[in-house]
Design an enzyme around this catalytic site. Structure first.
Site, PDB file in Angstrom:
ATOM      1  CB  ALA A 231      -1.163   0.250   0.933  1.00  0.00           C
TER       2      ALA A 231
ATOM      3  CB  THR B 191       1.030   6.251   2.878  1.00  0.00           C
ATOM      4  OG1 THR B 191       1.992   6.698   3.551  1.00  0.00           O
ATOM      5  CG2 THR B 191       0.078   5.206   3.346  1.00  0.00           C
TER       6      THR B 191
ATOM      7  CB  VAL C  15       2.622   0.144   4.716  1.00  0.00           C
ATOM      8  CG1 VAL C  15       2.504   2.161   4.598  1.00  0.00           C
ATOM      9  CG2 VAL C  15       1.105  -0.521   5.391  1.00  0.00           C
ATOM     10  CE  LYS C  16       6.892   4.571  -2.993  1.00  0.00           C
ATOM     11  NZ  LYS C  16       6.693   4.321  -3.774  1.00  0.00           N
ATOM     12  CB  THR C  17       4.479   5.886   4.618  1.00  0.00           C
ATOM     13  OG1 THR C  17       3.969   7.203   4.477  1.00  0.00           O
ATOM     14  CG2 THR C  17       5.646   5.259   5.645  1.00  0.00           C
TER      15      THR C  17
END
Ligand code: 5RP
Length: 257
Positions: A142, A144, A172-174
């Site tokens: 995902a 963000t 998760v990539k943020t």
């Protein structure tokens, strides 16, 4: 988690170090011919040997990547928006899971816009793709995405990352931010960081170093690699930080800029 899912995740996050250097070249899906990727074939060809995985769209994968390449593919499966359109958060699922399987991908990636105008739609997209991918053991990353109106701080990014993980995202990539360790600690799945807009090579390497120090499982970097004056040197320098704990200063010294 089943064997296939674990196997695909371990193709991306390398078991030897527990870290990953993902190369993001998916920008064209809403930015068109992004600086540095106007003619992506050669850029990707020279960088891919140093990437643990390649994140890109179906169109680019089919047209510029040699099918004999064995670098794991993380396929972007959200989009249908553009930089000049109404609202960037108005994304849809753009690739079927069947096509992702046909393309032999190791994971799929989809953006969510927490707090954005189309927040609900993008979170539903994430939940839908996760439910479909679970059946085939395909991990979902995902992304963000942060709308212009949102602050890239630990409070917002923790919220977005945690929601992605609660919906079932496997990675998760943020963005990196002050108090980043809070973002990582409150997210039960591995977190990787985007590089963001091009900054100086020194600053980008420091960003990578700080993110790893603060608990990131790696980077999914694009512009700060392919827009660098020394793209190959840059990805090698990032690798040394991520996998070998080299300092940003030492990594910077290796660049030919
Ligand atoms: C866009 C993306 C991009 O892949 C991403 O932001 C990573 O690239 P960069 O390091 O250039 O920011 O997911 O939503």
């Amino acid at each position: 988690m089943d064997w296939g899912m674990k196997n695909r995740i371990s193709r991306i996050i390398k078991p030897k170090t527990g870290k990953t250097v993902m190369l993001a070249v998916d920008h064209g899906y809403f930015l068109g011919p992004t600086t540095g990727l106007e003619e992506p074939r050669d850029v990707i060809k020279q960088l891919v040997p140093f990437a643990d995985s390649l994140m890109l769209t179906r169109g680019l994968l089919r047209t510029v990547v040699d099918p004999a390449n064995d670098t794991p593919i993380v396929l972007r499966v959200s989009g249908a928006n553009s930089i000049i359109g109404d609202d960037l958060s108005n994304e849809a699922i753009t690739v079927s899971v069947e096509d992702a399987i046909r393309l032999n991908v190791s994971a799929v990636a989809l953006s969510i816009y927490v707090g954005g105008k189309y927040e609900h739609q993008t979170l539903k997209n994430l939940a839908t793709i996760i439910s479909e991918c679970e059946g085939y053991g395909i991990p979902v990353l995902a992304v963000t995405a942060v709308g212009k109106e949102m602050a890239r701080d630990a409070k917002y990014l923790s919220l977005a990352c945690r929601i992605a993980a609660e919906l079932g995202a496997h990675i998760v990539k943020t963005y990196y931010c002050e108090d980043f360790e809070k973002v990582v600690k409150s997210c039960p799945v591995p977190v990787v960081i985007a590089g963001g807009k091009k900054i100086s090579e020194k600053d980008a390497l420091e960003l990578a170093f700080n993110a790893i120090r603060d608990g990131a499982s790696g980077v999914d970097m694009g512009r700060n690699i392919f827009q660098s004056k020394d793209p190959v040197g840059m990805i090698k320098a990032v690798r040394s930080i991520v996998h070998e704990k080299v300092t940003a200063e030492k990594a910077f010294e290796t660049l030919k800029i």
